[in-house]
Design a protein around this motif. Structure first.
Motif, PDB file in Angstrom:
ATOM      1  N   GLY A 165     -81.635 -27.549  17.790  1.00 30.61           N
ATOM      2  CA  GLY A 165     -80.575 -26.723  17.211  1.00 30.61           C
ATOM      3  C   GLY A 165     -79.951 -25.915  18.321  1.00 30.61           C
ATOM      4  N   VAL A 166     -78.616 -25.958  18.425  1.00 28.56           N
ATOM      5  CA  VAL A 166     -77.953 -25.267  19.536  1.00 28.56           C
ATOM      6  C   VAL A 166     -76.723 -24.514  19.036  1.00 28.56           C
ATOM      7  CG1 VAL A 166     -78.697 -27.050  21.168  1.00 28.56           C
ATOM      8  CG2 VAL A 166     -76.432 -27.227  20.088  1.00 28.56           C
ATOM      9  N   ALA A 167     -76.216 -23.648  19.888  1.00 24.18           N
ATOM     10  CA  ALA A 167     -74.952 -22.962  19.619  1.00 24.18           C
ATOM     11  C   ALA A 167     -73.864 -23.722  20.363  1.00 24.18           C
ATOM     12  CB  ALA A 167     -75.011 -21.514  20.089  1.00 24.18           C
ATOM     13  N   ALA A 168     -73.056 -24.460  19.606  1.00 23.63           N
ATOM     14  CA  ALA A 168     -72.017 -25.277  20.235  1.00 23.63           C
ATOM     15  C   ALA A 168     -70.703 -24.523  20.347  1.00 23.63           C
ATOM     16  CB  ALA A 168     -71.808 -26.552  19.415  1.00 23.63           C
ATOM     17  N   GLY A 169     -70.616 -23.378  19.690  1.00 21.34           N
ATOM     18  CA  GLY A 169     -69.367 -22.616  19.717  1.00 21.34           C
ATOM     19  C   GLY A 169     -68.443 -22.946  18.550  1.00 21.34           C
ATOM     20  N   ILE A 170     -68.972 -23.639  17.539  1.00 16.74           N
ATOM     21  CA  ILE A 170     -68.165 -23.913  16.343  1.00 16.74           C
ATOM     22  C   ILE A 170     -67.956 -22.612  15.575  1.00 16.74           C
ATOM     23  CG2 ILE A 170     -68.036 -25.283  14.212  1.00 16.74           C
ATOM     24  CD1 ILE A 170     -70.157 -27.175  15.576  1.00 16.74           C
ATOM     25  N   LYS A 171     -69.022 -21.816  15.467  1.00 18.10           N
ATOM     26  CA  LYS A 171     -68.925 -20.485  14.868  1.00 18.10           C
ATOM     27  C   LYS A 171     -68.428 -19.501  15.913  1.00 18.10           C
ATOM     28  CE  LYS A 171     -72.881 -20.790  11.667  1.00 18.10           C
ATOM     29  NZ  LYS A 171     -74.317 -20.458  11.551  1.00 18.10           N
ATOM     30  N   GLU A 172     -67.470 -18.692  15.503  1.00 17.08           N
ATOM     31  CA  GLU A 172     -66.955 -17.701  16.446  1.00 17.08           C
ATOM     32  C   GLU A 172     -68.001 -16.667  16.825  1.00 17.08           C
ATOM     33  OE1 GLU A 172     -63.226 -16.032  15.395  1.00 17.08           O
ATOM     34  OE2 GLU A 172     -62.228 -17.983  15.331  1.00 17.08           O
ATOM     35  N   SER A 173     -68.981 -16.502  15.955  1.00 17.38           N
ATOM     36  CA  SER A 173     -70.030 -15.501  16.199  1.00 17.38           C
ATOM     37  C   SER A 173     -70.950 -15.872  17.345  1.00 17.38           C
ATOM     38  CB  SER A 173     -70.873 -15.343  14.937  1.00 17.38           C
ATOM     39  OG  SER A 173     -71.568 -16.571  14.682  1.00 17.38           O
ATOM     40  N   GLY A 174     -70.921 -17.159  17.754  1.00 17.17           N
ATOM     41  CA  GLY A 174     -71.829 -17.579  18.809  1.00 17.17           C
ATOM     42  C   GLY A 174     -73.226 -17.912  18.311  1.00 17.17           C
ATOM     43  N   GLN A 175     -73.430 -17.867  16.996  1.00 18.49           N
ATOM     44  CA  GLN A 175     -74.730 -18.213  16.423  1.00 18.49           C
ATOM     45  C   GLN A 175     -74.937 -19.733  16.486  1.00 18.49           C
ATOM     46  OE1 GLN A 175     -77.164 -16.041  15.040  1.00 18.49           O
ATOM     47  NE2 GLN A 175     -75.871 -14.648  16.230  1.00 18.49           N
ATOM     48  N   PRO A 176     -76.197 -20.177  16.419  1.00 19.87           N
ATOM     49  CA  PRO A 176     -76.469 -21.622  16.410  1.00 19.87           C
ATOM     50  C   PRO A 176     -75.699 -22.294  15.279  1.00 19.87           C
ATOM     51  CG  PRO A 176     -78.508 -20.391  16.707  1.00 19.87           C
ATOM     52  CD  PRO A 176     -77.439 -19.390  16.401  1.00 19.87           C
ATOM     53  N   ASP A 177     -75.132 -23.450  15.566  1.00 20.08           N
ATOM     54  CA  ASP A 177     -74.256 -24.089  14.582  1.00 20.08           C
ATOM     55  C   ASP A 177     -74.309 -25.617  14.627  1.00 20.08           C
ATOM     56  OD1 ASP A 177     -73.016 -24.442  17.014  1.00 20.08           O
ATOM     57  OD2 ASP A 177     -71.388 -23.024  16.611  1.00 20.08           O
ATOM     58  N   LEU A 178     -75.207 -26.184  15.436  1.00 20.87           N
ATOM     59  CA  LEU A 178     -75.280 -27.633  15.502  1.00 20.87           C
ATOM     60  C   LEU A 178     -76.729 -28.090  15.585  1.00 20.87           C
ATOM     61  CD1 LEU A 178     -72.812 -30.044  16.937  1.00 20.87           C
ATOM     62  CD2 LEU A 178     -75.203 -30.433  17.538  1.00 20.87           C
ATOM     63  N   ALA A 179     -77.111 -28.996  14.715  1.00 20.72           N
ATOM     64  CA  ALA A 179     -78.493 -29.474  14.683  1.00 20.72           C
ATOM     65  C   ALA A 179     -78.512 -30.996  14.789  1.00 20.72           C
ATOM     66  CB  ALA A 179     -79.179 -29.042  13.388  1.00 20.72           C
ATOM     67  N   LEU A 180     -79.579 -31.472  15.384  1.00 18.57           N
ATOM     68  CA  LEU A 180     -79.769 -32.909  15.532  1.00 18.57           C
ATOM     69  C   LEU A 180     -81.202 -33.211  15.093  1.00 18.57           C
ATOM     70  CD1 LEU A 180     -78.109 -35.314  16.659  1.00 18.57           C
ATOM     71  CD2 LEU A 180     -78.991 -34.740  18.928  1.00 18.57           C
ATOM     72  N   VAL A 181     -81.342 -34.194  14.218  1.00 19.27           N
ATOM     73  CA  VAL A 181     -82.674 -34.649  13.800  1.00 19.27           C
ATOM     74  C   VAL A 181     -82.736 -36.142  14.099  1.00 19.27           C
ATOM     75  CG1 VAL A 181     -84.311 -34.907  11.895  1.00 19.27           C
ATOM     76  CG2 VAL A 181     -82.760 -32.931  11.956  1.00 19.27           C
ATOM     77  N   VAL A 182     -83.709 -36.561  14.868  1.00 17.93           N
ATOM     78  CA  VAL A 182     -83.778 -37.947  15.311  1.00 17.93           C
ATOM     79  C   VAL A 182     -85.072 -38.598  14.816  1.00 17.93           C
ATOM     80  CG1 VAL A 182     -83.814 -39.498  17.312  1.00 17.93           C
ATOM     81  CG2 VAL A 182     -82.401 -37.423  17.353  1.00 17.93           C
ATOM     82  N   ASN A 183     -84.925 -39.753  14.233  1.00 16.69           N
ATOM     83  CA  ASN A 183     -86.076 -40.554  13.832  1.00 16.69           C
ATOM     84  C   ASN A 183     -86.447 -41.452  15.006  1.00 16.69           C
ATOM     85  OD1 ASN A 183     -87.926 -42.301  12.747  1.00 16.69           O
ATOM     86  ND2 ASN A 183     -86.781 -42.687  10.841  1.00 16.69           N
ATOM     87  N   GLU A 184     -87.607 -41.180  15.618  1.00 17.99           N
ATOM     88  CA  GLU A 184     -88.026 -41.917  16.815  1.00 17.99           C
ATOM     89  C   GLU A 184     -88.790 -43.186  16.451  1.00 17.99           C
ATOM     90  OE1 GLU A 184     -86.965 -40.947  19.653  1.00 17.99           O
ATOM     91  OE2 GLU A 184     -86.519 -38.798  19.459  1.00 17.99           O
ATOM     92  N   GLY A 185     -88.913 -43.466  15.163  1.00 15.01           N
ATOM     93  CA  GLY A 185     -89.517 -44.721  14.727  1.00 15.01           C
ATOM     94  C   GLY A 185     -91.031 -44.674  14.653  1.00 15.01           C
ATOM     95  N   PRO A 186     -91.667 -45.816  14.460  1.00 19.03           N
ATOM     96  CA  PRO A 186     -91.099 -47.147  14.669  1.00 19.03           C
ATOM     97  C   PRO A 186     -90.086 -47.593  13.600  1.00 19.03           C
ATOM     98  CG  PRO A 186     -93.333 -47.328  13.820  1.00 19.03           C
ATOM     99  CD  PRO A 186     -93.108 -45.879  14.123  1.00 19.03           C
ATOM    100  N   ARG A 187     -90.213 -47.099  12.355  1.00 14.93           N
ATOM    101  CA  ARG A 187     -89.238 -47.489  11.331  1.00 14.93           C
ATOM    102  C   ARG A 187     -88.124 -46.483  11.274  1.00 14.93           C
ATOM    103  NH1 ARG A 187     -91.500 -50.410   5.967  1.00 14.93           N
ATOM    104  NH2 ARG A 187     -89.278 -50.727   5.679  1.00 14.93           N
ATOM    105  N   ARG A 188     -87.002 -46.895  10.753  1.00 16.99           N
ATOM    106  CA  ARG A 188     -85.895 -45.952  10.589  1.00 16.99           C
ATOM    107  C   ARG A 188     -85.309 -46.062   9.177  1.00 16.99           C
ATOM    108  NH1 ARG A 188     -85.776 -47.262  16.039  1.00 16.99           N
ATOM    109  NH2 ARG A 188     -86.152 -45.389  17.286  1.00 16.99           N
TER     110      ARG A 188
END
Lengths: 383, 383
Positions: B13-36
């Motif tokens: 989870g990071v602050a990408a700058g989408i929110k003007e407040s500078g709060q965290p606003d972008l998350a990534l969840v990755v399925n590393e497998g083996p199944r997806r």
């Protein structure tokens, strides 16, 4: 004036002591004839107050000599005793007026689930009967108020005849109907079936299209009494038009006095595939709390209008929806349109136009904003 | 923990700058497998946000490698450009992770009708990809918040496998669904059709039974990703039970953090003729503004419960309805029952039991009260 504006009616409004405040709380409207034709529309709520069950029976005969109305208690969810109390109310009025109880309609408004103080209500009927006057309409309108800040009356003249009306209601306004009590009078000479059709037609496009807070009451009653005292029998369309005007006037006044509201919202749905679609979309917009908050904040938040439309079953394509707020098309073809900053929302009346681009039908629904005052007023109502 | 509690998942989870407040606003969840393997449920709103349209397509393949979620903008009602933005989001994540864009789900939340700042969002994806970690679930949950005051996570263990989840949502909660984004993960080894059935079953009795304010969003998304990393294939009932528990936990947390709410209202409808009746009655009670205000005022106003029930099509007789508030049967057989003063409403959780006395079915709906703070928060949202 009001219900006593047409010839052949007397009315009174008194303080019977039903309200602890000592404010007027009992009204009597009497049809002095020569005819006593009547029709009525009642709440669609399946939990119906005792006076609604009673008055529905009375209306089956097509004749009403008088209406007893009280504020200060709804007499709803009160079981067999509640029904006996309504019956006793009609009997007392019948005795005071020299009529049959079977021709006395009763309407009540106020808190649900408590019994009426019959020891004060019944003497109040005698008092009101003694004060009946052809000028008593105003006092009757005052006595039926609950949280209403003003009393609501209307009158329109036809050719040699007229229609008068009074209404109470200030919240819980919803189609089918609202927490409203309405008495309409006319001196036109018309039979019950004509009155029935006219009052249903008028209610359908007026009281049933105000939706202050999405809540439906147990007590809603609209009665139309015809004295025939003018000796004139107008054509149906002529009469229906005047009656609708009186109902429109009263409906607009109900919205203008809704509990805690700071905005009156006129929602017009245009280019709908059917009138039912237009009404469904209008009501759904009217009931969207997030939009009602946005309007309160003078925020032309068209996204909330689209969110609401999207929950309906109406015919539309999302990418063809257009929305105007106070005449500015802030949403065109499902996306941002003209600038939100062009929208002036300082005035009490706010106009939302939702263009479904799916046909030729339209409908107007009136609603209110959602305010902290509404919450406050309805948090403290019964306690 | 949360979505990274089950084996085979990383998140960031990071602050990408989408929110003007500078709060965290972008998350990534990755399925590393083996199944997806994956399944999902989306908003029933016909006005669907671009990421919903995109992710519905992705889910048809039954495989999801990663989910990109952003707060700070819903990307709803944004037309073809909005869809292109979602597509570009998936492409960027695909490039960063070495997967196909057709396996990248996207979810967005925030204001409707404005474009996402892609010049900040796309670099944010790279940043998140660089920070992926098996301990990143908490940061992902934080980054998807909008008006949420807390981040919501849950985890439950099966035998040798587990289910984790994160949710965002704090208003506009309604069946079908809410303004919620939910990502559920499991390391159980299950095929897409099993996941699909399990997630639909779980959502139907959890997220679809919370109704904070009756409003339905354009962006609701619940995704379930299965990595198979535990090597265990639990039986359907075993898996479905654990998944439902995680969803129940998250749903309860959504209600507990609803915008401006001061009460969490558990509405249980019992002795209904059918489950549909029980749900209809529960939702109708949940959406009654007058009742929501009364609960806010700690007023056990059972008359408003009956008024609400009376507007439904459920099987019941008015004189057989019973209502308890916090265990006190304040309404018995349609009339006043035990004393209202026996009801203690000081605590945040309020329990309403509506007994229809018409059958053997029941349902629980969760709602919130209506407060001045709700009005305030939603009057000022976009302006």
């Amino acid at each position: 004036m009001t219900v006593t504006a047409p010839k052949g009616f007397t009315a009174a409004g008194v303080a019977a002591g039903i309200k602890e405040s000592g404010q007027p709380d009992l009204a009597l409207v009497v049809n002095e004839g020569p005819r006593r034709a009547a029709a009525g529309v009642f709440t669609a709520n399946r939990v119906k107050a005792a006076p609604v069950l009673w008055s529905q029976q009375v209306l089956r005969g097509g004749e009403v000599s008088a209406v007893v109305l009280n504020s200060g208690g709804a007499n709803a969810c009160t079981g067999p005793k509640g029904f006996q109390d309504t019956h006793a109310t009609a009997e007392r009025a019948a005795a005071a007026l020299g009529h049959s109880a079977a021709e006395i309609a009763v309407a009540s408004t106020g808190l649900i689930g408590t019994y009426l103080p019959m020891d004060r209500l019944l003497p109040g009927i005698d008092k009101a009967a003694a004060e009946l006057s052809p000028h008593g309409g105003e006092r009757a309108a005052i006595a039926i108020r609950t949280t209403d800040t003003v009393h609501k009356t209307a009158v329109r003249a036809g050719e040699g005849w007229s229609v008068g009306g009074m209404a109470k209601g200030a919240g819980m306004l919803a189609p089918g109907l609202a927490t409203l009590l309405v008495v309409l009078t006319t001196d036109a000479d018309l039979a019950p079936p004509v009155l029935d059709k006219a009052v249903r037609d008028a209610v359908r496009t007026t009281f049933e299209r105000v939706d202050s807070d999405g809540c439906m009451s147990t007590n809603d009653t609209v009665l139309l009494l015809a004295s025939g005292a003018s000796g004139v029998t107008p054509g149906y369309e002529e009469f229906a038009d005047v009656l609708r005007e009186v109902c429109e006037d009263l409906a607009r006044k109900l919205i203008g006095d809704a509990e805690g509201a700071s905005k009156d919202i006129r929602i017009e749905v245009i280019h709908a595939a059917t009138e039912d679609d237009a009404v469904e979309v209008g009501r759904t917009i009217a009931r969207n709390n997030l939009l009602k908050c946005a309007i309160h904040g003078e925020d032309p938040n068209w996204g909330r209008v689209l969110s609401a439309i999207g929950t309906t079953k109406a015919v539309f394509e999302p990418e063809r929806l257009n929305v105007a707020i106070n005449g500015v098309w802030v949403c065109r073809e499902g996306s941002a349109g003209d600038g939100r900053d062009l929208v002036d929302m300082r005035f009490r009346e706010v106009r939302i136009t939702a263009d479904l681009d799916a046909g030729t039908h339209s409908a107007v629904i009136w609603a209110n904003d959602l305010t902290a005052e509404y919450v406050h007023e309805n948090s403290a109502y019964s306690s």
